[in-house]
Design an enzyme around this catalytic site. Structure first.
Site, mmCIF file in Angstrom:
data_model
loop_
_atom_site.group_PDB
_atom_site.id
_atom_site.type_symbol
_atom_site.label_atom_id
_atom_site.label_comp_id
_atom_site.label_asym_id
_atom_site.label_seq_id
_atom_site.Cartn_x
_atom_site.Cartn_y
_atom_site.Cartn_z
ATOM 1 N N CYS A 1 0.820 -1.213 0.000
ATOM 2 C CA CYS A 1 0.000 0.000 0.000
ATOM 3 C C CYS A 1 0.857 1.267 0.000
ATOM 4 C CB CYS A 1 -1.010 -0.026 1.142
ATOM 5 S SG CYS A 1 -2.367 1.147 0.892
ATOM 6 N N HIS B 1 -3.783 -5.133 0.866
ATOM 7 C CA HIS B 1 -3.211 -5.447 2.176
ATOM 8 C C HIS B 1 -3.234 -6.956 2.437
ATOM 9 C CE1 HIS B 1 -2.442 -1.509 4.035
ATOM 10 N NE2 HIS B 1 -3.413 -1.096 3.241
ATOM 11 N N GLU C 1 -1.434 -8.612 4.368
ATOM 12 C CA GLU C 1 -1.215 -8.926 5.801
ATOM 13 C C GLU C 1 -2.535 -9.042 6.558
ATOM 14 O OE1 GLU C 1 -1.028 -5.948 4.628
ATOM 15 O OE2 GLU C 1 -2.021 -4.630 6.089
#
Ligand code: MN
Length: 233
Positions: A106, A209, A211
């Site tokens: 990002c 994202h 994660e």
């Protein structure tokens, strides 16, 4: 020995160093040792960290000061922090110079792009014709738009897919990439969702994202590949 991977952080209230736990958790789940890096502008420190660590994860966050790509600030510019810009630029350059692996997420993708000479779309909602929810309101683990991945890319090789669903929390995106990088995934509206450094180094940037989605096999594959790359380089 497990790879030690530096994760960049940000400053809150000019007092605290902070970052979402999901980055470190994802690195650990993928078999790496997460090391949170304090936002200190010091080139010697950045060089020493790049010597000692095996890889760098440039994390998400606020906008980069557009002075770094020679533009005036757009009215929607948010959470600009010159200390964070400078320390992440120093780290990105130091890891690039050593050809050590970088995963950029990002804001991290935007940092990597700008540090290599690229430019950004400062505000996707007002500067791109799109109906897609790039700043989604759904929870972070929820995918809200598709991306198309270049079948020849490293990303397609890692994921073994040419289309996946991703989450989306960005109002900025890549405008121009430097000649050393190639866009390797796009949203259906043409927004760049991933790019890769084309030289002899693993440096991969994603606009979503992963994660926050390690329940999803694609996101976990990406972290596993990155940690493996850090372990053997
Ligand atoms: Mn998006």
């Amino acid at each position: 020995m497990s790879a030690m991977i530096g994760i960049t952080t940000f400053i809150e209230l000019d007092e605290f160093t902070k970052i979402r736990r999901a980055y470190a958790n994802s690195v650990a789940t993928a078999g790496g040792i997460p090391v949170l890096l304090s936002p200190i502008v010091n080139e010697t420190l950045a060089e020493e960290l790049a010597d000692r660590l095996d890889g760098l994860l440039l994390s998400g966050g606020g906008d980069i000061n557009p002075i770094h790509y020679h533009e005036e600030p757009h009215p929607t510019l948010d959470l600009v922090c010159d200390t964070r810009d400078q320390y992440e630029f120093q780290l990105a350059k130091a890891f690039m110079n050593r050809r050590k692996p970088i995963l950029a997420i990002c804001r991290g993708a935007q940092v990597l792009n700008v540090v290599l000479g690229g430019t950004l779309i400062q505000d996707v909602p007002s500067q791109v014709t799109t109906d897609l929810p790039h700043s989604q309101e759904a929870d972070r683990h929820v995918a809200t738009h598709k991306i198309q991945i270049d079948p020849q890319s490293k990303l397609a090789e890692i994921l073994d897919e040419c289309q996946i669903d991703v989450n989306s929390f960005h109002h900025q995106s890549v405008k121009d990439l430097p000649g050393t990088c190639q866009a390797t995934a796009y949203a259906p509206d043409g927004v760049v969702e991933a790019f890769e450094y084309q030289g002899d180094q693993f440096a991969l940037a994603v606009q979503w994202h992963p994660e926050a989605m390690t329940h999803d096999e694609h996101s976990l594959k990406l972290f596993r590949y990155f940690v493996d790359k850090c372990s053997c380089s």
